[in-house]
Design a protein around this motif. Sequence first.
Motif, PDB file in Angstrom:
ATOM      1  N   TYR A  34       0.836  -1.203   0.000  1.00 34.39           N
ATOM      2  CA  TYR A  34       0.000   0.000   0.000  1.00 34.39           C
ATOM      3  C   TYR A  34       0.872   1.255   0.000  1.00 34.39           C
ATOM      4  O   TYR A  34       0.632   2.203  -0.757  1.00 34.39           O
ATOM      5  N   GLU A  35       1.892   1.238   0.858  1.00 32.28           N
ATOM      6  CA  GLU A  35       2.758   2.414   0.952  1.00 32.28           C
ATOM      7  C   GLU A  35       3.604   2.580  -0.302  1.00 32.28           C
ATOM      8  O   GLU A  35       3.826   3.703  -0.768  1.00 32.28           O
ATOM      9  N   SER A  36       4.066   1.475  -0.860  1.00 26.96           N
ATOM     10  CA  SER A  36       4.878   1.536  -2.077  1.00 26.96           C
ATOM     11  C   SER A  36       4.073   2.122  -3.229  1.00 26.96           C
ATOM     12  O   SER A  36       4.565   2.973  -3.979  1.00 26.96           O
ATOM     13  N   VAL A  37       2.824   1.690  -3.375  1.00 26.07           N
ATOM     14  CA  VAL A  37       1.955   2.203  -4.441  1.00 26.07           C
ATOM     15  C   VAL A  37       1.620   3.672  -4.197  1.00 26.07           C
ATOM     16  O   VAL A  37       1.616   4.484  -5.128  1.00 26.07           O
ATOM     17  N   TRP A  38       1.340   4.027  -2.943  1.00 24.75           N
ATOM     18  CA  TRP A  38       1.051   5.427  -2.604  1.00 24.75           C
ATOM     19  C   TRP A  38       2.221   6.326  -2.978  1.00 24.75           C
ATOM     20  O   TRP A  38       2.047   7.401  -3.557  1.00 24.75           O
ATOM     21  N   ASN A  39       3.426   5.871  -2.663  1.00 29.10           N
ATOM     22  CA  ASN A  39       4.619   6.644  -2.995  1.00 29.10           C
ATOM     23  C   ASN A  39       4.833   6.731  -4.504  1.00 29.10           C
ATOM     24  O   ASN A  39       5.308   7.752  -5.011  1.00 29.10           O
ATOM     25  N   LEU A  40       4.501   5.664  -5.207  1.00 28.82           N
ATOM     26  CA  LEU A  40       4.631   5.667  -6.664  1.00 28.82           C
ATOM     27  C   LEU A  40       3.704   6.710  -7.287  1.00 28.82           C
ATOM     28  O   LEU A  40       4.102   7.443  -8.205  1.00 28.82           O
ATOM     29  N   ILE A  41       2.488   6.795  -6.777  1.00 29.01           N
ATOM     30  CA  ILE A  41       1.552   7.805  -7.278  1.00 29.01           C
ATOM     31  C   ILE A  41       2.101   9.203  -7.014  1.00 29.01           C
ATOM     32  O   ILE A  41       2.060  10.086  -7.875  1.00 29.01           O
ATOM     33  N   PHE A  83      -2.477   6.858   7.650  1.00 33.61           N
ATOM     34  CA  PHE A  83      -3.538   5.856   7.579  1.00 33.61           C
ATOM     35  C   PHE A  83      -2.979   4.439   7.429  1.00 33.61           C
ATOM     36  O   PHE A  83      -3.517   3.491   8.015  1.00 33.61           O
ATOM     37  N   ILE A  84      -1.912   4.297   6.659  1.00 30.76           N
ATOM     38  CA  ILE A  84      -1.314   2.972   6.493  1.00 30.76           C
ATOM     39  C   ILE A  84      -0.717   2.489   7.805  1.00 30.76           C
ATOM     40  O   ILE A  84      -0.831   1.311   8.162  1.00 30.76           O
ATOM     41  N   GLU A  85      -0.105   3.410   8.545  1.00 34.58           N
ATOM     42  CA  GLU A  85       0.477   3.057   9.835  1.00 34.58           C
ATOM     43  C   GLU A  85      -0.585   2.548  10.798  1.00 34.58           C
ATOM     44  O   GLU A  85      -0.315   1.674  11.637  1.00 34.58           O
ATOM     45  N   GLY A  86      -1.792   3.080  10.666  1.00 39.18           N
ATOM     46  CA  GLY A  86      -2.882   2.643  11.530  1.00 39.18           C
ATOM     47  C   GLY A  86      -3.223   1.177  11.342  1.00 39.18           C
ATOM     48  O   GLY A  86      -3.807   0.554  12.244  1.00 39.18           O
ATOM     49  N   MET A  87      -2.840   0.597  10.205  1.00 38.33           N
ATOM     50  CA  MET A  87      -3.122  -0.808   9.919  1.00 38.33           C
ATOM     51  C   MET A  87      -2.007  -1.731  10.393  1.00 38.33           C
ATOM     52  O   MET A  87      -2.214  -2.935  10.517  1.00 38.33           O
ATOM     53  N   ARG A  88      -0.821  -1.176  10.639  1.00 34.21           N
ATOM     54  CA  ARG A  88       0.336  -2.002  10.943  1.00 34.21           C
ATOM     55  C   ARG A  88       0.312  -2.540  12.367  1.00 34.21           C
ATOM     56  O   ARG A  88      -0.280  -1.946  13.268  1.00 34.21           O
ATOM     57  N   GLN A 108       2.581   7.870  13.278  1.00 32.03           N
ATOM     58  CA  GLN A 108       1.380   8.671  13.073  1.00 32.03           C
ATOM     59  C   GLN A 108       1.556  10.073  13.644  1.00 32.03           C
ATOM     60  O   GLN A 108       1.099  11.055  13.046  1.00 32.03           O
ATOM     61  N   ILE A 109       2.235  10.165  14.784  1.00 34.62           N
ATOM     62  CA  ILE A 109       2.496  11.480  15.372  1.00 34.62           C
ATOM     63  C   ILE A 109       3.374  12.309  14.437  1.00 34.62           C
ATOM     64  O   ILE A 109       3.073  13.468  14.130  1.00 34.62           O
ATOM     65  N   VAL A 110       4.464  11.693  13.963  1.00 30.29           N
ATOM     66  CA  VAL A 110       5.387  12.392  13.073  1.00 30.29           C
ATOM     67  C   VAL A 110       4.705  12.734  11.754  1.00 30.29           C
ATOM     68  O   VAL A 110       4.942  13.799  11.179  1.00 30.29           O
TER      69      VAL A 110
END
Length: 269
Positions: free
Chosen positions: A182-189, A222-227, A240-242
């Motif tokens: 999810y994070e890799s795709v988000w960064n790609l966008i 949001f992705i961190e919230g799933m980890r 999430q704070i950072v």
Amino acid sequence: MQFTLAAIDPIAFSLGPIDVRWYGILIATGIVLGFLVVQREAVKRGLHPDFMTDFLIWAVPISIVGARLYYVIFQWEYYRDDLGKVFRVWEGGLAIHGALIAAVITAIIYTRKHGVSFWKVADITAPGLLIGQILGRWGNFVNQEAHGGPVADDWWGYSALPDWIVNQMTIDGVTYHPTFLYESVWNLIGLLLILFVLRRMNPLRGVIFLFYIAWYSFGRFFIEGMRTDSLMASGLKAAQIVSMIGFFGAILIYLIRRFAMNIRTRYKE
């Protein structure tokens, strides 16, 4: 649904007693590819070809130290009884926020020393940072880390994932959300938006870098919230704070810079 593929071995190959891990290979590949993109843009924007090379000689190792230090600080209970583990970077445990903080500090000092605009250099390096993050997350995939909670077979995205991803994210018979993906795709966008939209708009200096910070921070929150393996700070997820600080901070800095530019323009008129 049964999967017969073997899990990917974190060790790509061995050179005698030295194990070369996919984690390190992917991070190194991300650094090289990111540098090539950054170097091309730097020369295009009038910087000497050696400027970015010399900068990265300092920035890369300092960022790796920053990424490791950040991680170790939040995982001190694990490392304090065996300090040798602190140096086993190849086993994972690099925090991107630590790397970013170290890289920004290094860039501020380096650009001031050479009389170059920090914001200009920050804009140039933003795509390279995203490339490194995109590939770096696949190192987490190989290590079977940085994943989310369990998913059910009826999850809407389950059948859309390739078998080799599902298999690698199946640990002890439980399949987990591939948050690395999810994070890799988000960064790609975000990378594509910078390369094909923002750069062509020729925005105010610093906008590309601030967009990168805001974009990454928004998705990471949001992705961190799933980890399930998040670094914690006072009962809250540190990332999430950072991320919140990064997102709102980037917007605030943009507004301040835009306001200052408008004031200067009116004053000249």
